[in-house]
Write a protein that holds these residues in place. Sequence first.
Motif, PDB file in Angstrom:
ATOM      1  N   ALA A 156       0.827  -1.207   0.000  1.00  0.00           N
ATOM      2  CA  ALA A 156       0.000   0.000   0.000  1.00  0.00           C
ATOM      3  C   ALA A 156       0.863   1.259   0.000  1.00  0.00           C
ATOM      4  CB  ALA A 156      -0.927  -0.016   1.215  1.00  0.00           C
ATOM      5  N   VAL A 157       1.946   1.239   0.763  1.00  0.00           N
ATOM      6  CA  VAL A 157       2.839   2.396   0.817  1.00  0.00           C
ATOM      7  C   VAL A 157       3.562   2.582  -0.516  1.00  0.00           C
ATOM      8  CG1 VAL A 157       4.860   3.392   1.958  1.00  0.00           C
ATOM      9  CG2 VAL A 157       3.138   2.160   3.293  1.00  0.00           C
ATOM     10  N   ALA A 158       4.052   1.492  -1.085  1.00  0.00           N
ATOM     11  CA  ALA A 158       4.729   1.576  -2.381  1.00  0.00           C
ATOM     12  C   ALA A 158       3.787   2.096  -3.456  1.00  0.00           C
ATOM     13  CB  ALA A 158       5.275   0.207  -2.768  1.00  0.00           C
ATOM     14  N   ALA A 159       2.510   1.691  -3.379  1.00  0.00           N
ATOM     15  CA  ALA A 159       1.526   2.157  -4.358  1.00  0.00           C
ATOM     16  C   ALA A 159       1.309   3.663  -4.261  1.00  0.00           C
ATOM     17  CB  ALA A 159       0.207   1.413  -4.167  1.00  0.00           C
ATOM     18  N   VAL A 160       1.344   4.204  -3.055  1.00  0.00           N
ATOM     19  CA  VAL A 160       1.223   5.657  -2.891  1.00  0.00           C
ATOM     20  C   VAL A 160       2.383   6.363  -3.581  1.00  0.00           C
ATOM     21  CG1 VAL A 160       1.286   7.538  -1.212  1.00  0.00           C
ATOM     22  CG2 VAL A 160      -0.104   5.509  -0.752  1.00  0.00           C
ATOM     23  N   SER A 161       3.591   5.855  -3.386  1.00  0.00           N
ATOM     24  CA  SER A 161       4.764   6.458  -4.011  1.00  0.00           C
ATOM     25  C   SER A 161       4.670   6.405  -5.536  1.00  0.00           C
ATOM     26  CB  SER A 161       6.034   5.743  -3.530  1.00  0.00           C
ATOM     27  OG  SER A 161       7.182   6.277  -4.146  1.00  0.00           O
ATOM     28  N   TYR A 162       4.246   5.261  -6.064  1.00  0.00           N
ATOM     29  CA  TYR A 162       4.094   5.140  -7.515  1.00  0.00           C
ATOM     30  C   TYR A 162       3.039   6.126  -8.017  1.00  0.00           C
ATOM     31  CZ  TYR A 162       2.759   3.216 -12.042  1.00  0.00           C
ATOM     32  OH  TYR A 162       2.457   3.065 -13.380  1.00  0.00           O
ATOM     33  N   ALA A 163       1.913   6.217  -7.308  1.00  0.00           N
ATOM     34  CA  ALA A 163       0.830   7.099  -7.739  1.00  0.00           C
ATOM     35  C   ALA A 163       1.251   8.563  -7.722  1.00  0.00           C
ATOM     36  CB  ALA A 163      -0.390   6.890  -6.843  1.00  0.00           C
ATOM     37  N   ASP A 164       2.069   8.952  -6.760  1.00  0.00           N
ATOM     38  CA  ASP A 164       2.525  10.344  -6.690  1.00  0.00           C
ATOM     39  C   ASP A 164       3.253  10.762  -7.962  1.00  0.00           C
ATOM     40  OD1 ASP A 164       1.449  10.729  -4.210  1.00  0.00           O
ATOM     41  OD2 ASP A 164       3.301  10.339  -3.112  1.00  0.00           O
ATOM     42  N   ASP A 165       3.917   9.814  -8.607  1.00  0.00           N
ATOM     43  CA  ASP A 165       4.682  10.129  -9.815  1.00  0.00           C
ATOM     44  C   ASP A 165       3.915   9.829 -11.100  1.00  0.00           C
ATOM     45  OD1 ASP A 165       6.861  10.860  -8.237  1.00  0.00           O
ATOM     46  OD2 ASP A 165       7.648   8.809  -8.189  1.00  0.00           O
ATOM     47  N   ASN A 166       2.699   9.278 -10.967  1.00  0.00           N
ATOM     48  CA  ASN A 166       2.003   8.824 -12.173  1.00  0.00           C
ATOM     49  C   ASN A 166       0.522   9.190 -12.213  1.00  0.00           C
ATOM     50  OD1 ASN A 166       3.959   6.786 -13.731  1.00  0.00           O
ATOM     51  ND2 ASN A 166       4.279   6.537 -11.526  1.00  0.00           N
ATOM     52  N   GLY A 167       0.135  10.259 -11.532  1.00  0.00           N
ATOM     53  CA  GLY A 167      -1.254  10.695 -11.675  1.00  0.00           C
ATOM     54  C   GLY A 167      -1.993  10.952 -10.384  1.00  0.00           C
ATOM     55  N   GLY A 168      -1.393  10.668  -9.246  1.00  0.00           N
ATOM     56  CA  GLY A 168      -2.012  11.037  -7.984  1.00  0.00           C
ATOM     57  C   GLY A 168      -2.983  10.015  -7.417  1.00  0.00           C
ATOM     58  N   ASP A 169      -3.954  10.520  -6.641  1.00  0.00           N
ATOM     59  CA  ASP A 169      -4.843   9.668  -5.857  1.00  0.00           C
ATOM     60  C   ASP A 169      -5.667   8.715  -6.718  1.00  0.00           C
ATOM     61  OD1 ASP A 169      -3.894  10.917  -3.634  1.00  0.00           O
ATOM     62  OD2 ASP A 169      -5.630  12.231  -3.361  1.00  0.00           O
ATOM     63  N   ALA A 170      -6.076   9.176  -7.893  1.00  0.00           N
ATOM     64  CA  ALA A 170      -6.891   8.311  -8.754  1.00  0.00           C
ATOM     65  C   ALA A 170      -6.132   7.045  -9.134  1.00  0.00           C
ATOM     66  CB  ALA A 170      -7.316   9.065 -10.010  1.00  0.00           C
ATOM     67  N   VAL A 171      -4.849   7.181  -9.417  1.00  0.00           N
ATOM     68  CA  VAL A 171      -4.031   6.024  -9.773  1.00  0.00           C
ATOM     69  C   VAL A 171      -3.896   5.094  -8.567  1.00  0.00           C
ATOM     70  CG1 VAL A 171      -1.732   5.270 -10.485  1.00  0.00           C
ATOM     71  CG2 VAL A 171      -2.799   7.242 -11.576  1.00  0.00           C
ATOM     72  N   TYR A 172      -3.698   5.676  -7.401  1.00  0.00           N
ATOM     73  CA  TYR A 172      -3.626   4.851  -6.189  1.00  0.00           C
ATOM     74  C   TYR A 172      -4.908   4.051  -6.017  1.00  0.00           C
ATOM     75  CZ  TYR A 172      -3.372   3.566  -1.261  1.00  0.00           C
ATOM     76  OH  TYR A 172      -3.370   2.851  -0.089  1.00  0.00           O
ATOM     77  N   GLY A 173      -6.054   4.691  -6.256  1.00  0.00           N
ATOM     78  CA  GLY A 173      -7.328   3.994  -6.151  1.00  0.00           C
ATOM     79  C   GLY A 173      -7.431   2.832  -7.121  1.00  0.00           C
ATOM     80  N   TRP A 174      -6.925   3.034  -8.355  1.00  0.00           N
ATOM     81  CA  TRP A 174      -6.951   1.955  -9.344  1.00  0.00           C
ATOM     82  C   TRP A 174      -6.071   0.780  -8.909  1.00  0.00           C
ATOM     83  CZ3 TRP A 174     -10.437   1.118 -12.799  1.00  0.00           C
ATOM     84  CH2 TRP A 174     -11.123   2.174 -13.382  1.00  0.00           C
ATOM     85  N   LEU A 175      -4.918   1.072  -8.353  1.00  0.00           N
ATOM     86  CA  LEU A 175      -4.016   0.000  -7.917  1.00  0.00           C
ATOM     87  C   LEU A 175      -4.626  -0.794  -6.773  1.00  0.00           C
ATOM     88  CD1 LEU A 175      -0.520   1.756  -8.012  1.00  0.00           C
ATOM     89  CD2 LEU A 175      -1.586   0.305  -9.748  1.00  0.00           C
ATOM     90  N   MET A 176      -5.227  -0.110  -5.812  1.00  0.00           N
ATOM     91  CA  MET A 176      -5.859  -0.818  -4.697  1.00  0.00           C
ATOM     92  C   MET A 176      -7.081  -1.611  -5.165  1.00  0.00           C
ATOM     93  SD  MET A 176      -4.031  -0.336  -1.990  1.00  0.00           S
ATOM     94  CE  MET A 176      -2.682  -0.528  -3.170  1.00  0.00           C
ATOM     95  N   ALA A 177      -7.828  -1.026  -6.114  1.00  0.00           N
ATOM     96  CA  ALA A 177      -8.971  -1.752  -6.665  1.00  0.00           C
ATOM     97  C   ALA A 177      -8.505  -2.997  -7.413  1.00  0.00           C
ATOM     98  CB  ALA A 177      -9.776  -0.841  -7.592  1.00  0.00           C
ATOM     99  N   GLY A 178      -7.367  -2.872  -8.098  1.00  0.00           N
ATOM    100  CA  GLY A 178      -6.817  -4.024  -8.810  1.00  0.00           C
ATOM    101  C   GLY A 178      -6.448  -5.149  -7.856  1.00  0.00           C
TER     102      GLY A 178
END
Length: 419
Positions: free
Chosen positions: A231-253
């Motif tokens: 979950a923490v790594a996903a936040v870091s990835y999302a920060d560089d690739n589109g923000g909260d929406a991307v984090y939501g997609w990764l967690m949904a995945g």
Amino acid sequence: MTGAYVEILRARHAARLLVGTLVGRLPNAVAALAIMLFVRAEGGSYSLAGGLAAVYGVANAVGQPLLGRLVDLLGQPRVQLPAAVASALAMAVFAFVGIGPLPLAYAAVAASGLFTPPLEGGLRALWSSVLPKEEQVHTAYAMDAVAQEVMFTVGPLLLTLCTSLWSAQAALLVLNVVGVLGALSVVVSQPSRAWRSAPREAHWLGALRSPGLVALLAAFLFVGVAMGSIAVAAVSYADDNGGDAVYGWLMAGLGLGALVGGTVYGARQWGGEPARRLRVLVALLAVCYLPLTLMPGVVAMTLLSVLAGVFLAPCIACAFVLVDRHAPRGTVTEAFSWLVTTFTVGASVGTGLAGPVVEAGGALWGFAVPGAAGAVSLLVLLGTGRVLAAPGRGAVVAASSENDPNRAVEPRFSSGDRA
């Protein structure tokens, strides 16, 4: 594929127990987010919100096995419902008092976490008294693991909906009232009222005196580390690739992968030794985390997150079988509650561990942590293979009786007999 699940849900009391347990666990599923939203609405800092959520989590981890032991000693209604009411009242104190007197706020969330009823362990103790066949109980474990993913997806949506319609305070109160109603639905049911744990040997370690259970808990501590760190790594990835929406997609995945994997796993019967099967599942879980380190574009990364989640629910369902096998007589609810606690503690450790790793090496190294944690879990399972494969003492549960509901008898089967 769904025939096995439909057969279970058609069994008398099964659907009610499953739905009631999920509803009763709703406050716990959204507690961290609910506390965060409420504290922010009150003008508190993210640090304060995180601190309060952490206190709730620690108290919950302590309370689950203790309350589980009381359930085994006193029965479900006499523990589950009072605990649910106490937890809800403590959260109500927090909602009405707010963050003004900090000691009271911390005490309230700690009490709420401590008294969260062990409905999860209680349901798993009930399955063998509701379902006539061992194979159905194993399928119910898989269905239970899948239902958890649904709850952890739907719960935050309900919380944010209540918050937007009313307020964060109202959402906190409403969801806890709903949780009490869910617990009430379970404990007034005939299986819950009739269930009695088998006589237990007096021992201060309780369920933890089983070497097989301890080995399983040690392995699942690292599965929890994997979940917390990803979950923490996903936040870091999302920060560089589109923000909260991307984090939501990764967690949904991840959630979608777990849903698919658990549904497929539970739809068929598995032969062979469950300890060996768990080693294979954990190995696959660890391997499927590794492609995340490639960190491709958002679409491909979302698909990889689905793959990363596929084997989580099967691992959990298989672990339930082994818990049932190795729980000492009279400790089944406590044993299942220890699994919940261990997984929760592992996730907290993973979250704390991944933070510094991400700061030092970025998302790439952050995504390496879940794979490494999965590998350590596999090593624990390999190192304790003989202990896990040994016949357990069996978790003895009470079968319900129309004429004598208080009579505790041997179960129709032990999960280790033919697994």
